[in-house]
Enzyme design. Sequence first.
Site, PDB file in Angstrom:
ATOM      1  N   TYR A 159       0.979  -0.989  -0.042  1.00  0.00           N
ATOM      2  CA  TYR A 159      -0.018   0.040   0.007  1.00  0.00           C
ATOM      3  C   TYR A 159       0.926   1.210  -0.208  1.00  0.00           C
ATOM      4  O   TYR A 159       0.295   2.242  -0.613  1.00  0.00           O
ATOM      5  CB  TYR A 159      -1.017   0.122   1.392  1.00  0.00           C
ATOM      6  CG  TYR A 159      -2.188   0.716   0.772  1.00  0.00           C
ATOM      7  CD1 TYR A 159      -3.107   0.662  -0.296  1.00  0.00           C
ATOM      8  CD2 TYR A 159      -2.642   1.808   1.946  1.00  0.00           C
ATOM      9  CE1 TYR A 159      -4.122   1.498  -0.332  1.00  0.00           C
ATOM     10  CE2 TYR A 159      -3.887   2.487   1.619  1.00  0.00           C
ATOM     11  CZ  TYR A 159      -4.539   2.424   0.365  1.00  0.00           C
ATOM     12  OH  TYR A 159      -5.799   2.890   0.127  1.00  0.00           O
ATOM     13  N   LYS A 169      -3.296   8.553   2.753  1.00  0.00           N
ATOM     14  CA  LYS A 169      -4.836   8.085   3.376  1.00  0.00           C
ATOM     15  C   LYS A 169      -4.479   8.503   4.992  1.00  0.00           C
ATOM     16  O   LYS A 169      -5.436   9.247   5.721  1.00  0.00           O
ATOM     17  CB  LYS A 169      -5.045   6.649   3.548  1.00  0.00           C
ATOM     18  CG  LYS A 169      -5.394   6.223   2.160  1.00  0.00           C
ATOM     19  CD  LYS A 169      -6.593   6.855   1.408  1.00  0.00           C
ATOM     20  CE  LYS A 169      -7.080   6.220   0.467  1.00  0.00           C
ATOM     21  NZ  LYS A 169      -8.171   6.979  -0.323  1.00  0.00           N
TER      22      LYS A 169
HETATM   23  N1  LIG Z   1     -11.323  -0.523  -3.412  1.00  0.00           N
HETATM   24  C1  LIG Z   1     -10.864  -0.552  -2.374  1.00  0.00           C
HETATM   25  O1  LIG Z   1     -10.337  -1.734  -1.795  1.00  0.00           O
HETATM   26  C2  LIG Z   1     -10.660   0.771  -1.254  1.00  0.00           C
HETATM   27  C3  LIG Z   1     -10.768   0.355   0.058  1.00  0.00           C
HETATM   28  C4  LIG Z   1     -10.704   1.625   0.712  1.00  0.00           C
HETATM   29  C5  LIG Z   1     -10.809   2.989   0.325  1.00  0.00           C
HETATM   30  N2  LIG Z   1     -10.871   2.815  -0.987  1.00  0.00           N
HETATM   31  C6  LIG Z   1     -10.909   4.361  -1.736  1.00  0.00           C
HETATM   32  O2  LIG Z   1     -12.120   4.550  -2.146  1.00  0.00           O
HETATM   33  C7  LIG Z   1     -11.911   5.531  -3.164  1.00  0.00           C
HETATM   34  C8  LIG Z   1     -12.655   5.086  -4.458  1.00  0.00           C
HETATM   35  O3  LIG Z   1     -12.008   4.227  -5.133  1.00  0.00           O
HETATM   36  P1  LIG Z   1     -12.425   2.756  -5.867  1.00  0.00           P
HETATM   37  O4  LIG Z   1     -11.812   1.825  -5.076  1.00  0.00           O
HETATM   38  O5  LIG Z   1     -14.021   2.801  -5.874  1.00  0.00           O
HETATM   39  O6  LIG Z   1     -12.056   2.505  -7.527  1.00  0.00           O
HETATM   40  P2  LIG Z   1     -12.144   3.455  -8.609  1.00  0.00           P
HETATM   41  O7  LIG Z   1     -11.227   3.013  -9.629  1.00  0.00           O
HETATM   42  O8  LIG Z   1     -13.710   2.835  -9.137  1.00  0.00           O
HETATM   43  O9  LIG Z   1     -12.452   5.072  -8.474  1.00  0.00           O
HETATM   44  C9  LIG Z   1     -11.286   5.661  -8.163  1.00  0.00           C
HETATM   45  C10 LIG Z   1     -11.944   7.346  -8.895  1.00  0.00           C
HETATM   46  O10 LIG Z   1     -10.783   7.994  -8.626  1.00  0.00           O
HETATM   47  C11 LIG Z   1     -10.631   8.734  -9.839  1.00  0.00           C
HETATM   48  N3  LIG Z   1      -9.758   9.775 -10.222  1.00  0.00           N
HETATM   49  C12 LIG Z   1      -8.337   9.338 -10.076  1.00  0.00           C
HETATM   50  N4  LIG Z   1      -7.368  10.314 -10.614  1.00  0.00           N
HETATM   51  C13 LIG Z   1      -8.262  11.547 -10.520  1.00  0.00           C
HETATM   52  C14 LIG Z   1      -8.245  12.631 -10.687  1.00  0.00           C
HETATM   53  N5  LIG Z   1      -6.616  13.269 -11.209  1.00  0.00           N
HETATM   54  N6  LIG Z   1      -9.090  13.767 -11.081  1.00  0.00           N
HETATM   55  C15 LIG Z   1     -10.214  13.134 -10.913  1.00  0.00           C
HETATM   56  N7  LIG Z   1     -10.708  11.838 -10.278  1.00  0.00           N
HETATM   57  C16 LIG Z   1      -9.583  11.081 -10.512  1.00  0.00           C
HETATM   58  C17 LIG Z   1     -11.062   7.967 -11.134  1.00  0.00           C
HETATM   59  O11 LIG Z   1     -11.871   8.622 -12.215  1.00  0.00           O
HETATM   60  C18 LIG Z   1     -11.982   6.928 -10.247  1.00  0.00           C
HETATM   61  O12 LIG Z   1     -13.390   7.539 -10.565  1.00  0.00           O
HETATM   62  C19 LIG Z   1     -10.369   5.902  -3.416  1.00  0.00           C
HETATM   63  O13 LIG Z   1     -10.337   6.867  -2.597  1.00  0.00           O
HETATM   64  C20 LIG Z   1      -9.817   4.688  -2.770  1.00  0.00           C
HETATM   65  O14 LIG Z   1      -8.418   4.851  -2.054  1.00  0.00           O
HETATM   66  C21 LIG Z   1     -10.695   1.997  -1.821  1.00  0.00           C
END
Ligand SMILES: NC(=O)c1ccc[n+]([C@@H]2O[C@H](COP(=O)([O-])OP(=O)(O)OC[C@H]3O[C@@H](n4cnc5c(N)ncnc54)[C@H](O)[C@@H]3O)[C@@H](O)[C@H]2O)c1
Length: 273
Positions: free
Chosen positions: A159, A166
């Site tokens: 990570y 984060k």
């Molecule tokens: N998937 C997991 O296991 C998990 C766990 C905990 C937290 N998260 C967090 O949840 C959030 C959403 O991620 P996800 O897992 O749904 O994946 P995802 O890929 O579906 O979403 C990530 C989003 O970030 C956007 N993004 C990236 N760079 C960008 C930029 N420069 N400008 C605007 N938008 C941008 C992308 O367009 C995308 O829509 C993130 O913050 C991620 O770290 C994910």
Amino acid sequence: MDRPNGLMAGKRGLVMGVANNRSIAWGIAKALADAGAELALTYQGDALKKRVAPLAEELGAFLAGHCDVTDETTVDAVFAEVESQWGGLDFVVHAIAFSDKDELTGRYVETSRENFRKTMDVSVYSLTSITARAEKLMTDGGSILTLTYYGAEKVMPHYNVMGVAKAALEASVRYLAVDLGKQAIRVNAISAGPIKTLAASGIGDFRYILKWNEYNAPLKRSVTIDEVGQSALYLLSDMSRGVTGEVHHVDCGYHTVGMKAVDAPDISVVKDS
Ligand SMILES: NC(=O)c1ccc[n+]([C@@H]2O[C@H](COP(=O)([O-])OP(=O)(O)OC[C@H]3O[C@@H](n4cnc5c(N)ncnc54)[C@H](O)[C@@H]3O)[C@@H](O)[C@H]2O)c1
């Protein structure tokens, strides 16, 4: 679409971070729409617009435009569009993160300055820049929600710089909560357990991390985007009006566990196919 409980009736909000129907932001958007909220969605670039436009239509949401958080003119344009459509705003979902996947593997100590900056800019500063704009439209209070992960609190394999980002994001939630509290604008985070999404596929050995969570979380499974959506509904609605500056774990209880469960099998790394 059926509006079963109307918890969000009369509320309007911007959901940022839907990439496809596996996105956590999509799980949240569906829960909000089911509860009667009016939604605006953003997308990052034309490639994702093709996926996000039909999803927006499904929820009766409008597209507030392309948003790349590293380009402030696009962020301004999105908020100008929201202002012209609605005149105000009740909530914002920030579900945005990015890091070079070549650095989401191996050792944190090898993080490059360039990727450190980019990761912090996209995944951390964007919450502050979006909150500053949302504040101006939240004249009657509001709720802002971001997404974080347990890798902010404890070291997780691969990570790396995203864990550092984060941790900074969670600290931002607390500082923003104090800044905006007087205006009854609340700022909170959900710390979601691992879910297979586009962003997660960039993290090294993600399938192993997912399996480990399934075997060792108290609920013996991983969390879904719909479950994150339901918890988000609470934090974005008036039900949580006494809650701000909070990091709420929605991870099937994984964060409470100190070591491998005695009945969990010893597993080795399974490579993504
Ligand atoms: N998937 C997991 O296991 C998990 C766990 C905990 C937290 N998260 C967090 O949840 C959030 C959403 O991620 P996800 O897992 O749904 O994946 P995802 O890929 O579906 O979403 C990530 C989003 O970030 C956007 N993004 C990236 N760079 C960008 C930029 N420069 N400008 C605007 N938008 C941008 C992308 O367009 C995308 O829509 C993130 O913050 C991620 O770290 C994910």
